[in-house]
Design a protein around this motif. Structure first.
Motif, PDB file in Angstrom:
ATOM      1  N   PRO A 147      -1.430 -11.424   5.565  1.00 30.07           N
ATOM      2  CA  PRO A 147      -0.018 -11.704   6.406  1.00 30.07           C
ATOM      3  C   PRO A 147      -0.186 -10.207   7.084  1.00 30.07           C
ATOM      4  O   PRO A 147      -0.767  -9.287   6.922  1.00 30.07           O
ATOM      5  CB  PRO A 147       0.951 -11.425   5.303  1.00 30.07           C
ATOM      6  N   ASP A 148       0.695 -10.247   8.247  1.00 33.32           N
ATOM      7  CA  ASP A 148       0.594  -9.111   9.214  1.00 33.32           C
ATOM      8  C   ASP A 148       1.305  -7.895   8.250  1.00 33.32           C
ATOM      9  O   ASP A 148       0.972  -6.777   8.921  1.00 33.32           O
ATOM     10  CB  ASP A 148       1.470  -9.416  10.403  1.00 33.32           C
ATOM     11  N   ASN A 149       2.172  -8.226   7.469  1.00 30.51           N
ATOM     12  CA  ASN A 149       2.867  -6.782   6.980  1.00 30.51           C
ATOM     13  C   ASN A 149       2.082  -6.320   5.874  1.00 30.51           C
ATOM     14  O   ASN A 149       2.665  -5.358   5.106  1.00 30.51           O
ATOM     15  CB  ASN A 149       4.243  -7.394   6.315  1.00 30.51           C
ATOM     16  N   VAL A 150       1.016  -6.602   5.518  1.00 29.13           N
ATOM     17  CA  VAL A 150      -0.174  -6.173   4.544  1.00 29.13           C
ATOM     18  C   VAL A 150      -1.201  -5.007   5.368  1.00 29.13           C
ATOM     19  O   VAL A 150      -1.601  -5.516   5.981  1.00 29.13           O
ATOM     20  CB  VAL A 150      -0.745  -7.341   3.827  1.00 29.13           C
ATOM     21  N   ARG A 151      -1.331  -4.075   4.468  1.00 31.03           N
ATOM     22  CA  ARG A 151      -2.214  -2.857   4.635  1.00 31.03           C
ATOM     23  C   ARG A 151      -3.170  -3.233   3.650  1.00 31.03           C
ATOM     24  O   ARG A 151      -2.817  -2.707   2.650  1.00 31.03           O
ATOM     25  CB  ARG A 151      -1.745  -1.492   4.896  1.00 31.03           C
ATOM     26  N   LEU A 152      -4.344  -3.616   3.889  1.00 27.16           N
ATOM     27  CA  LEU A 152      -5.305  -3.732   2.814  1.00 27.16           C
ATOM     28  C   LEU A 152      -6.323  -2.747   2.867  1.00 27.16           C
ATOM     29  O   LEU A 152      -7.201  -2.428   3.752  1.00 27.16           O
ATOM     30  CB  LEU A 152      -5.951  -5.255   2.929  1.00 27.16           C
ATOM     31  N   VAL A 153      -6.394  -2.271   1.431  1.00 31.35           N
ATOM     32  CA  VAL A 153      -7.345  -1.158   1.221  1.00 31.35           C
ATOM     33  C   VAL A 153      -8.144  -1.205  -0.095  1.00 31.35           C
ATOM     34  O   VAL A 153      -7.705  -1.829  -1.146  1.00 31.35           O
ATOM     35  CB  VAL A 153      -6.509   0.412   1.409  1.00 31.35           C
ATOM     36  N   SER A 154      -9.103  -0.854  -0.164  1.00 28.98           N
ATOM     37  CA  SER A 154     -10.009  -0.793  -1.300  1.00 28.98           C
ATOM     38  C   SER A 154      -9.431   0.317  -2.502  1.00 28.98           C
ATOM     39  O   SER A 154      -9.630   0.133  -3.669  1.00 28.98           O
ATOM     40  CB  SER A 154     -11.414  -0.738  -1.445  1.00 28.98           C
ATOM     41  N   PHE A 155      -9.034   1.563  -1.914  1.00 34.23           N
ATOM     42  CA  PHE A 155      -8.732   2.561  -2.460  1.00 34.23           C
ATOM     43  C   PHE A 155      -8.009   3.413  -1.750  1.00 34.23           C
ATOM     44  O   PHE A 155      -8.082   3.714  -0.598  1.00 34.23           O
ATOM     45  CB  PHE A 155      -9.762   3.451  -3.127  1.00 34.23           C
ATOM     46  N   VAL A 156      -6.788   4.114  -2.300  1.00 34.34           N
ATOM     47  CA  VAL A 156      -5.906   5.126  -1.776  1.00 34.34           C
ATOM     48  C   VAL A 156      -5.805   6.106  -2.740  1.00 34.34           C
ATOM     49  O   VAL A 156      -5.257   5.584  -3.751  1.00 34.34           O
ATOM     50  CB  VAL A 156      -4.937   4.809  -0.839  1.00 34.34           C
ATOM     51  N   PRO A 157      -5.539   7.304  -2.761  1.00 36.33           N
ATOM     52  CA  PRO A 157      -5.326   8.209  -3.817  1.00 36.33           C
ATOM     53  C   PRO A 157      -3.660   8.007  -4.126  1.00 36.33           C
ATOM     54  O   PRO A 157      -2.930   8.173  -3.148  1.00 36.33           O
ATOM     55  CB  PRO A 157      -5.612   9.615  -3.293  1.00 36.33           C
ATOM     56  N   LEU A 158      -3.348   7.769  -5.330  1.00 32.52           N
ATOM     57  CA  LEU A 158      -2.013   7.148  -5.540  1.00 32.52           C
ATOM     58  C   LEU A 158      -1.079   8.300  -5.699  1.00 32.52           C
ATOM     59  O   LEU A 158       0.138   8.361  -5.288  1.00 32.52           O
ATOM     60  CB  LEU A 158      -1.986   6.647  -7.017  1.00 32.52           C
ATOM     61  N   GLN A 159      -1.556   9.654  -5.761  1.00 35.21           N
ATOM     62  CA  GLN A 159      -0.557  10.723  -5.804  1.00 35.21           C
ATOM     63  C   GLN A 159      -0.169  11.236  -4.337  1.00 35.21           C
ATOM     64  O   GLN A 159       0.901  11.682  -4.071  1.00 35.21           O
ATOM     65  CB  GLN A 159      -1.151  11.997  -6.391  1.00 35.21           C
TER      66      GLN A 159
END
Length: 272
Positions: A147-159
Motif C-alpha cells: 500500500p501507498d502508506n507503507v515504507r518497506l525497509v529490510s533494516f533500520v536501526p531501531l533506536q
C-alpha cells in the motif's frame, strides 16, 4: 545479568515448592548436580549458586516478576550495532508513524511469522499513517501488494526509529520491547515465543499496550487494536510513565559503585 524476565528464578521457586508439597523425600536434582561440582573445588552447594547473590535487571520494576531475590536495576541502553541512519529518519513525520517489526528468529530459525504480513498491510492500507515495515528481502518478495502508506525497509536501526513512532506492532522480543518502552511508545504485541507473552501481558496490565494472541491475530484485528493505541490517549500516557520509570534507573556508569559495594559485601560470604 538478565536480558528479560527472570523466568529461571521463578521456575526454580516453583520446583522447590513442588518438592516440598508433593515429593518431600525426592532428591533435588539441581542441588545434587551443582553440589557434585562444587565439591570438586572444596565447597558445598548453596541455593545462592542457582541465582547468584544479586541480579542485574534492565526490566523496570513495574514489569518485573515478584520474586524474593535481590535485583539491581540497570537502565536499558539500546544498541543495534554499526548502521547507517537513512535520511528520511532525520525528517519529522507528517503523520503518525507506526513501526511494524516481527523479529528475525521467526524467519531465520523457524517457519515464519505467526501472522500474515500481507493481511496486516492490506488491513491498514486506508489509514492516514506512515507504516514503516521492517522485513527481510525474501519476505518482501513474497508480498503481492504494498500500500501507498507503507515504507518497506529490510533494516533500520531501531533506536533511531523508535523516538519518531506513535505506536509499534511487534512480536514483543526483549530488544524491541525495551527499546520502544524506553521511548514511551505504545505497543501492540503479538507474542511469538519464550517469555514474549508474559512480558506483553504485564505491559498491558500497566495500560501501555495491547496483546493479540496467535489464535486471535489477523489483519482486521491488528487494525482494530492499532486504532485504539492511536486514538485513546491513555495508552500514550501509560507508556510515558513507563519511559520515565526507565529513565530513572541507573545507567551502566552509575551502577559501577553499587557493583563494587555488593561485591565487597558478598566476597566474605563465599566459602574458601
Amino acid at each position: 545479568m538478565l536480558w528479560s524476565l527472570d523466568l529461571f528464578a521463578r521456575m526454580r521457586g516453583h520446583y522447590l515448592r513442588a518438592l516440598r508439597e508433593h515429593a518431600p523425600g525426592e532428591r533435588d536434582a539441581m542441588a545434587a548436580w551443582m553440589g557434585a561440582r562444587a565439591a570438586k573445588v572444596g565447597t558445598d552447594f548453596s541455593e545462592e549458586m542457582t541465582s547468584g547473590h544479586f541480579t542485574i535487571d534492565p526490566t523496570p520494576g513495574s514489569l518485573r516478576l515478584d520474586l524474593p531475590h535481590t535485583y539491581v536495576p540497570l537502565r536499558y541502553i539500546p544498541y543495534n550495532g554499526t548502521a547507517i541512519v537513512p535520511p528520511w529518519l532525520h525528517v519529522p513525520p507528517t503523520k503518525p508513524r507506526v513501526c511494524l517489526t516481527l523479529g528475525t528468529s521467526a524467519t531465520e530459525r523457524l517457519d515464519g511469522y505467526s501472522v500474515s504480513v500481507q493481511d496486516v498491510l492490506t488491513s491498514l492500507a486506508d489509514l492516514d499513517i506512515e507504516l514503516v515495515a521492517t522485513l527481510p528481502e525474501k519476505q518482501q518478495a513474497e508480498l503481492t501488494h504494498v500500500p501507498d502508506n507503507v515504507r518497506l525497509v529490510s533494516f533500520v536501526p531501531l533506536q533511531a526509529l523508535a523516538p519518531t513512532c506513535s505506536a509499534v506492532i511487534s512480536h514483543g522480543g526483549s530488544g524491541t520491547f525495551l527499546t520502544m518502552a524506553g521511548q514511551g511508545v505504545p505497543q501492540l504485541i503479538e507474542p511469538f515465543m519464550f517469555d514474549d507473552e508474559l512480558r506483553a501481558e504485564r505491559l498491558a496490565e500497566q495500560g501501555a499496550g495491547l496483546v493479540l494472541h496467535g489464535r486471535d491475530t489477523s489483519g482486521p484485528r491488528v487494525r482494530e487494536h492499532l486504532l485504539r493505541l492511536l486514538g485513546e490517549p491513555s495508552f500514550a500516557e501509560a507508556a510515558g510513565k513507563l519511559r520515565a520509570e526507565m529513565e530513572a534507573m541507573p545507567t551502566p556508569n552509575e551502577l559501577v559503585g553499587e557493583l563494587e559495594r555488593l561485591t565487597a559485601e558478598h566476597r566474605g560470604t563465599v566459602a574458601s
